[in-house]
Design an enzyme around this catalytic site. Structure first.
Site, PDB file in Angstrom:
ATOM      1  N   LYS A 180      26.457 -38.630  -6.125  1.00  0.00           N
ATOM      2  CA  LYS A 180      25.084 -38.210  -6.398  1.00  0.00           C
ATOM      3  C   LYS A 180      24.811 -38.385  -7.885  1.00  0.00           C
ATOM      4  CE  LYS A 180      22.859 -34.630  -7.657  1.00  0.00           C
ATOM      5  NZ  LYS A 180      21.723 -35.278  -8.388  1.00  0.00           N
ATOM      6  N   GLY A 233      28.560 -31.754 -16.075  1.00  0.00           N
ATOM      7  CA  GLY A 233      27.223 -31.225 -16.316  1.00  0.00           C
ATOM      8  C   GLY A 233      27.285 -29.904 -17.055  1.00  0.00           C
ATOM      9  N   SER A 234      26.336 -29.040 -16.773  1.00  0.00           N
ATOM     10  CA  SER A 234      26.183 -27.796 -17.531  1.00  0.00           C
ATOM     11  C   SER A 234      27.074 -26.690 -16.980  1.00  0.00           C
ATOM     12  CB  SER A 234      24.724 -27.337 -17.480  1.00  0.00           C
ATOM     13  OG  SER A 234      24.412 -26.857 -16.177  1.00  0.00           O
ATOM     14  N   GLY A 238      27.995 -25.623 -13.093  1.00  0.00           N
ATOM     15  CA  GLY A 238      29.412 -25.573 -12.755  1.00  0.00           C
ATOM     16  C   GLY A 238      29.783 -24.283 -12.044  1.00  0.00           C
ATOM     17  N   GLU A 255      33.866 -30.740 -15.686  1.00  0.00           N
ATOM     18  CA  GLU A 255      33.791 -31.095 -17.112  1.00  0.00           C
ATOM     19  C   GLU A 255      32.411 -30.684 -17.570  1.00  0.00           C
ATOM     20  OE1 GLU A 255      32.738 -32.398 -20.286  1.00  0.00           O
ATOM     21  OE2 GLU A 255      32.903 -34.488 -19.655  1.00  0.00           O
ATOM     22  N   CYS A 289      28.589 -34.351 -24.517  1.00  0.00           N
ATOM     23  CA  CYS A 289      29.197 -33.033 -24.335  1.00  0.00           C
ATOM     24  C   CYS A 289      30.133 -32.681 -25.483  1.00  0.00           C
ATOM     25  CB  CYS A 289      29.936 -32.967 -23.003  1.00  0.00           C
ATOM     26  SG  CYS A 289      31.197 -34.242 -22.789  1.00  0.00           S
ATOM     27  N   GLU A 386      24.722 -24.818 -26.889  1.00  0.00           N
ATOM     28  CA  GLU A 386      24.662 -26.277 -26.807  1.00  0.00           C
ATOM     29  C   GLU A 386      23.211 -26.739 -26.770  1.00  0.00           C
ATOM     30  OE1 GLU A 386      27.131 -29.704 -24.488  1.00  0.00           O
ATOM     31  OE2 GLU A 386      26.228 -28.157 -23.231  1.00  0.00           O
TER      32      GLU A 386
END
Length: 484
Positions: A180, A233-234, A238, A255, A289, A386
């Site tokens: 996806k 992703g974020s 996660g 990650e 990231c 972030e």
């Protein structure tokens, strides 16, 4: 080129065929440099994910699962050949969809894609077990078997590269994949799926289902016949994936984000440090990231480093990503641009000083000027959270212990950098920094042969190298009674 005509439709790739979504819905994907529609993309949801998982399971139980490991490796090499033949198209498509400069894609992303693919092609027939002499009356050994169907959910900042980080090792191990891509950048994933079919992959080995996280992504996480989810992703998403994966206790690798410290001591090569620090935050418009968004500088050289960072920021060439001379393109979306600008306002409100930048660039496209904040304090939000944009927070420190306190003083632990000529200091910092990767007198390079990942809000598990083989395989013990 046909792929960049506004209004073109792009369907899902399931069981080796391009098919519309079961719902018949499409969404638009935009060029972030112009805000113009590139294409309309089929919007996958739970029904489409279910079809893709069924196809992936059939391929795993059938043609792909029964294929010789060496032949799987050959298939990956054929895909690499297809990518080389379509390199120009992939570069242009990635740039259109993500706003990344073509120069960066040619220099970094495409070479990394090919390196990852060929590296794991070589792994396919080298995934070994062990003979373990447990006792004299038995032959006991282990084998590593593929997990099964892998749901791979990838972000929008490096669609091609991170997509291949997940596809290549999973397929080399004998798994099948339902991919996806992010709804903001679905086009190169669909093209890779087409090239896999052209390379002779059996239907169902690689399925591509664009869609939104709350529908298609959640359906992958919830699906009882998905054995593994790998996500980049974020941290917030996660955590949602972890909760969803509990349904069938599927394996998960995450990650997630970062707020990496880049520490510059007075004995460092200041020219090299500032050059790398600038690249470390302004590369890909700061949408990385591991971006070195916290630049920790010893108080004796603080003013000099700020001045040099400002000069570097003001020299960055911003503009059309398809211009080979452009070094920084737009942010990915209007939402992300507003988020970055909001953080800049937060920094000003907290008392930090904008040394340069701090505003939108132009009226069309999601461009934000490279921004350098001086006078940043450790507990400010721009130091702790972030931002995922071209915003550098330059923070002074007094001594080694102060630098360590600041560097480790966030909820992230993905990466860090240390700039010093003192080898003793370097070793002390490498040992004590909370980071999955520590760069010394450089910042930012990665290699598929080296493990990549972090802990805490940066996620868990490692990608790359032989650790990725562990991500997509399960050990099995075989105990044969020898009758002695």
């Amino acid at each position: 080129m046909a792929f960049d005509l506004p209004g073109e439709t792009q369907d899902l790739l399931i069981d080796g065929e391009r098919v519309p979504a079961a719902s018949g819905r499409y969404f638009e994907t935009l060029d972030p440099s112009t805000e113009q529609v590139i294409a309309k993309v089929a919007e996958g949801d739970a029904a489409d994910v279910d079809a893709a998982v069924r196809s992936a399971r059939a391929a795993f139980d059938g043609a792909w699962g029964q294929m010789r490991a060496a032949d799987r490796g050959h298939a990956l090499l054929r895909l690499a050949d297809q990518i080389r033949q379509h390199e120009d198209e992939l570069v242009q498509l990635e740039s259109l969809d993500s706003g990344k400069p073509v120069s960066a894609i040619r220099r970094q992303d495409l070479p990394a894609v090919l390196d990852t693919l060929t590296y794991y092609a070589g792994w396919a027939d080298k995934i070994n077990g062990q003979v373990i002499p447990a006792r004299p009356d038995a032959l006991t050994y282990t084998v590593r078997e593929p997990l099964g169907v892998v749901g791979a959910i990838i972000p929008w900042n490096f669609p091609l590269m991170i997509g291949m980080w997940k596809i290549a090792p999973a397929l080399a191990c004998g798994c099948t994949v339902v991919l996806k891509p992010a709804e903001l950048t679905p086009l190169t994933a669909l093209k890779i799926g087409e090239l896999a079919m052209a390379a002779g992959f059996p239907p169902g080995v690689l399925n591509v289902v664009p869609g939104f996280g709350k529908t298609a992504g959640q359906a992958i996480v919830d699906h009882a016949d998905v054995d593994k989810v790998t996500f980049t992703g974020s941290p917030g998403v996660g955590r949602q994936i972890l909760r969803g994966a509990a349904g069938n206790l599927k394996r998960v690798t995450l990650e997630l984000g970062g707020k990496s410290a880049n520490i510059i001591f007075p004995d460092a090569d200041i020219d090299a440090a500032v050059k790398a620090a600038s690249a470390g935050i302004f590369f890909n418009s700061g949408q990385v990231c591991s971006a070195g968004s916290r630049i920790l500088v010893h108080q004796d050289i603080y003013s000099e480093v700020v001045q040099r960072m400002v000069a570097r920021a003001e020299a960055v060439r911003i503009g059309d990503p398809r211009d080979a001379a452009t070094s920084m393109g737009p942010l990915i979306s209007d939402v992300q641009m507003k988020r970055v600008l909001d953080y800049i306002d937060v920094g000003v409100g907290e008392g930090a000083k904008i040394a340069t930048g701090g505003a939108r660039r132009g009226q069309a496209g999601y461009f934000v000027s490279p921004t350098v904040f001086a006078g940043v304090e450790h507990d400010m939000r721009i130091s702790q959270e972030e931002i995922f944009g071209p915003v550098a927070a330059v923070i002074p420190f007094k001594d080694d212990e102060d630098a360590l306190r600041l560097a480790n003083g966030t909820s992230y632990s993905l990466a860090a950098g240390v700039w010093s000529a003192d080898i003793g200091r370097v070793h002390r910092f490498v040992r004590r920094l909370k980071a999955g990767t520590v760069w010394v007198n450089t910042f930012g390079p990665t290699d598929v042969r080296l493990p990549w990942g972090g802990s805490r809000d940066s996620g868990f598990g490692r990608e790359h190298g032989d650790m990725a083989i562990e991500n997509f395989t399960e050990p099995k013990v075989v105990w044969i009674n020898t009758g002695r």
